[in-house]
Design an enzyme around this catalytic site. Structure first.
Site, mmCIF file in Angstrom:
data_model
loop_
_atom_site.group_PDB
_atom_site.id
_atom_site.type_symbol
_atom_site.label_atom_id
_atom_site.label_comp_id
_atom_site.label_asym_id
_atom_site.label_seq_id
_atom_site.Cartn_x
_atom_site.Cartn_y
_atom_site.Cartn_z
ATOM 1 N N GLU A 1 10.033 15.850 15.229
ATOM 2 C CA GLU A 1 10.241 15.858 13.785
ATOM 3 C C GLU A 1 9.259 16.823 13.123
ATOM 4 O O GLU A 1 8.045 16.656 13.227
ATOM 5 C CB GLU A 1 10.033 14.438 13.226
ATOM 6 C CG GLU A 1 10.405 14.339 11.775
ATOM 7 C CD GLU A 1 10.212 12.939 11.190
ATOM 8 O OE1 GLU A 1 9.230 12.270 11.568
ATOM 9 O OE2 GLU A 1 11.031 12.530 10.360
ATOM 10 N N LYS B 1 0.841 -1.202 0.000
ATOM 11 C CA LYS B 1 0.000 0.000 0.000
ATOM 12 C C LYS B 1 0.872 1.247 0.000
ATOM 13 O O LYS B 1 1.625 1.477 0.940
ATOM 14 C CB LYS B 1 -0.908 0.030 1.233
ATOM 15 C CG LYS B 1 -2.014 1.078 1.089
ATOM 16 C CD LYS B 1 -2.761 1.365 2.365
ATOM 17 C CE LYS B 1 -2.103 2.426 3.195
ATOM 18 N NZ LYS B 1 -2.039 3.745 2.539
ATOM 19 N N CYS C 1 13.348 11.914 5.486
ATOM 20 C CA CYS C 1 13.639 11.519 6.869
ATOM 21 C C CYS C 1 15.119 11.700 7.199
ATOM 22 O O CYS C 1 15.506 11.719 8.360
ATOM 23 C CB CYS C 1 13.203 10.087 7.127
ATOM 24 S SG CYS C 1 13.818 8.940 5.889
ATOM 25 N N GLU D 1 11.075 1.704 9.359
ATOM 26 C CA GLU D 1 11.918 2.874 9.082
ATOM 27 C C GLU D 1 11.090 4.092 9.445
ATOM 28 O O GLU D 1 10.146 4.435 8.741
ATOM 29 C CB GLU D 1 12.279 2.924 7.587
ATOM 30 C CG GLU D 1 12.984 1.702 7.063
ATOM 31 C CD GLU D 1 14.364 1.538 7.666
ATOM 32 O OE1 GLU D 1 14.953 2.524 8.159
ATOM 33 O OE2 GLU D 1 14.857 0.395 7.670
HETATM 34 O O1 TXE Z 1 2.673 9.226 7.967
HETATM 35 P P1 TXE Z 1 2.049 7.862 8.323
HETATM 36 P P2 TXE Z 1 1.930 10.607 7.696
HETATM 37 C C1 TXE Z 1 6.608 11.477 9.519
HETATM 38 C C2 TXE Z 1 6.568 12.974 9.424
HETATM 39 C C3 TXE Z 1 5.128 13.240 9.156
HETATM 40 C C4 TXE Z 1 4.487 12.183 10.021
HETATM 41 C C5 TXE Z 1 3.118 11.797 9.632
HETATM 42 O O2 TXE Z 1 6.934 13.546 10.650
HETATM 43 O O3 TXE Z 1 4.734 14.513 9.520
HETATM 44 O O4 TXE Z 1 5.324 11.062 9.871
HETATM 45 O O5 TXE Z 1 3.033 11.577 8.240
HETATM 46 C C6 TXE Z 1 0.158 4.163 6.441
HETATM 47 N N1 TXE Z 1 -1.607 0.738 9.791
HETATM 48 N N2 TXE Z 1 6.976 10.836 8.281
HETATM 49 O O6 TXE Z 1 0.709 10.807 8.509
HETATM 50 O O7 TXE Z 1 0.650 8.042 8.826
HETATM 51 C C7 TXE Z 1 -0.224 5.359 5.606
HETATM 52 O O8 TXE Z 1 -1.411 5.124 4.908
HETATM 53 C C8 TXE Z 1 -0.928 0.559 8.655
HETATM 54 C C9 TXE Z 1 8.307 10.326 8.216
HETATM 55 O O9 TXE Z 1 1.719 10.680 6.252
HETATM 56 O O10 TXE Z 1 3.022 7.158 9.150
HETATM 57 C C10 TXE Z 1 0.996 5.496 4.722
HETATM 58 O O11 TXE Z 1 0.928 4.568 3.654
HETATM 59 N N3 TXE Z 1 -0.524 1.565 7.876
HETATM 60 C C11 TXE Z 1 8.463 9.378 7.096
HETATM 61 C C12 TXE Z 1 2.134 5.138 5.666
HETATM 62 O O12 TXE Z 1 1.530 4.385 6.702
HETATM 63 C C13 TXE Z 1 -0.805 2.816 8.269
HETATM 64 C C14 TXE Z 1 7.804 9.718 5.835
HETATM 65 C C15 TXE Z 1 2.861 6.329 6.291
HETATM 66 O O13 TXE Z 1 1.907 7.180 6.890
HETATM 67 C C16 TXE Z 1 -1.507 3.063 9.457
HETATM 68 C C17 TXE Z 1 6.461 10.205 6.041
HETATM 69 C C18 TXE Z 1 -1.922 1.945 10.236
HETATM 70 N N4 TXE Z 1 -2.596 2.088 11.370
HETATM 71 C C19 TXE Z 1 6.125 10.774 7.236
HETATM 72 N N5 TXE Z 1 -1.641 4.401 9.600
HETATM 73 C C20 TXE Z 1 9.864 8.864 6.877
HETATM 74 N N6 TXE Z 1 10.455 8.257 7.894
HETATM 75 O O14 TXE Z 1 10.403 8.921 5.779
HETATM 76 C C21 TXE Z 1 -1.034 4.974 8.533
HETATM 77 N N7 TXE Z 1 -0.542 4.013 7.715
#
Ligand code: TXE
Length: 487
Positions: free
Chosen positions: A384, A174, A283, A249
């Protein structure tokens, strides 16, 4: 309006409920496509397709798997312009960046793992004197789940799915619902490359619904996830009772340590990039700059001069270096951190304001922002932000720099600028980070382990580490007897 369909069992399919999510173009603020709002039923269909494909795929020769992965790599390359344009539309990043980094890297991910699988081998341990031979049999796990974020959409999606299928697994994947377009387009490429149906299934939808259904599925045995630390924690809680294999990650709050003895001009140029590349939404960005006091005044002046010359604009202008932030919610989150920083005594040296781009007035544009802070415990130093915001603090000694760098809950990467070899070794050993860059940043050799310490995650991806993660090692121990002595 374009529909982003699921790719299940080798064909595009509408979500079972017939419900859709809006997909925004961040550079214009307009909805430009509809995303499948998948539920656990779609995930179940994807799982069944993957399960059915597994016996044949896991028994497909390494040469054939490799050939298909290399073909996917070639097709991504052949579609460079189309995919880069789609990435820029979906994410808001400059198209030049998508064309130079995101899409070539997506192609490299398939090429790298297509080649790496032909060289992947296991250890053998002969227990000399005991007539025993041990070898490690590595088998694919079965059906695995890959969940990726919005900042480097196709780049990170392929970084997971390529090693998973190279190792013989079948996948339910996904992409982020914020940037699903390039993963959707990948489906066409998979079909054209001749990837057998069901090997890679791509389901779209929200994290709490479709993502959660993947993580909670009892027969999806391993999860590779990149995203926020809070989400990672939630995934770990869901997966733990089922003892799933996890690679997480997560976030970073990476220090960039600048010593007076560094190559100043190189440091300055790279520090602008490590602060603001991809609108600071990587990140690995060096969001906490620590500069040695003796050069701090000069650095602040030169850095602000360079940052103020960055061109903020719509992603399709050739000279744009900073595009739009990924979403309205994210823009507001980043702005809220600028306010928090000010309230905690931070001094904005540059930026902090929204930018109106002519013809794109509803896009989510923010100035690159440089904030001087005095206290390492303030929130903008500890949390972050994940946007075009860097902080600057000064230090007097190496010990102090090291302490400040490690004094956060995250431990993804660290950058050090110095020409002192002894210091390089001392800091490399003591910095709490999965990656330490010395006199460089985001310099990636795909054979190296990639991942974080502390709240930045568990596990390592990249190179053989990824192939190890996506296989189950089994110790086979064979005892043998000598021929009876006939004499
Ligand atoms: O990330 P999410 P978000 C950090 C950054 C950002 C914060 C939130 O600080 O502001 O995270 O971003 C899926 N079960 N990073 O809300 O929610 C979601 O659909 C399974 C750092 O966009 O973590 C997406 O595909 N999956 C980061 C993925 O997880 C779930 C890069 C990431 O979304 C889920 C992006 C669940 N319960 C944001 N909930 C990096 N380390 O590179 C969400 N998802």
């Amino acid at each position: 309006m374009n529909k982003i369909l699921n790719y299940i069992n080798g064909s595009y399919q509408e979500p079972i409920t017939g419900e859709w999510l809006d997909n925004y173009n961040p550079s214009t603020g307009e909805v430009y496509s509809k995303i499948s709002k998948s539920t656990s039923e779609d995930v179940e269909n994807a799982y069944q397709a993957a399960k059915n494909a597994f016996p044949a795929w896991s028994n497909t020769t390494i040469e054939e798997r490799s050939r298909i992965l290399l073909k996917i790599a070639d097709l991504i390359e052949a579609n460079l312009d189309r995919l880069a344009q789609a990435e820029a539309n979906d994410n808001g990043k400059p198209m030049s960046l998508a064309k130079a980094v995101d899409i070539p890297r997506a192609s490299s991910n398939f090429r790298f793992f297509g080649n790496a699988i032909t060289q992947f081998a296991s250890e053998a341990h002969e227990s000399v004197g005991l007539n025993t031979m041990n070898f490690t049999l590595r088998s694919p796990i079965g059906v695995v789940g890959c969940i990726s974020p919005w900042n480097l959409p196709l780049y990170l999606f392929t970084w997971k799915v390529a090693p998973a299928i190279a190792a013989g697994n079948c996948v339910v994947a996904k992409p982020s619902e914020v940037t699903p377009m390039t993963a959707y387009l990948l489906g066409e490429i998979l079909t054209e490359a001749g990837l057998p149906k069901g090997v890679l299934n791509i389901v779209h939808g929200t994290g709490p619904e479709a993502g959660q259904a993947i993580v909670a599925h009892p027969n999806i045995k391993a999860i590779s996830f990149t995203g926020g630390t809070k989400t990672g924690e939630h995934i770990a809680r869901t997966a733990a009772p089922m003892f799933k294999k996890l690679s997480l990650e997560l976030g970073g709050k990476n220090p960039n340590l600048i010593f007076a003895d560094c190559d100043y001009e190189k440091m300055l140029a790279v520090t602008v990039t490590s602060s603001f590349a991809n609108q600071g939404q990587i990140c690995l960005c060096g969001s906490r700059i620590y500069v040695e006091e003796s050069i701090s005044e000069k650095f602040k002046k030169d850095f602000v001069a360079k940052v103020s010359a960055l061109k903020i604009g719509n992603p399709f202008d050739g000279d744009t270096t900073i595009g739009a932030l990924v979403s309205k919610e994210h823009l507001e989150k980043v702005e809220s951190y600028i306010e928090i920083a000010k309230n905690e005594g931070g001094k904005v040296l540059f930026g902090g304001e929204r930018v109106l781009v002519k013809g794109f007035e509803n896009g989510y544009y923010l100035q690159p922002t440089v904030i001087e802070v005095k206290d390492n415990n303030c929130r903008v130093q500890q949390e972050e932000v994940f946007g075009p915001v860097v902080t600057i603090m000064t230090f007097k000694t190496e010990e102090e720099a090291l302490h400040l760098a490690n004094d956060v809950k995250y431990g993804l990467s660290a950058t050090v600028w110095t020409n002192n070899l002894n210091r390089t070794m001392r800091l490399s050993k003591q910095l709490e980070a999965g990656i330490v860059w010395i006199n460089t940043w985001l310099n990636r050799d795909l054979r190296t382990p990639f991942g974080g310490m502390k709240d930045s995650g568990v596990g390592r991806e990249g190179g053989f580490e990824a192939l190890r993660f996506f296989t189950e090692p089994k110790n086979v121990c064979i005892s043998y007897t000598d021929l009876p002595n006939n004499s």
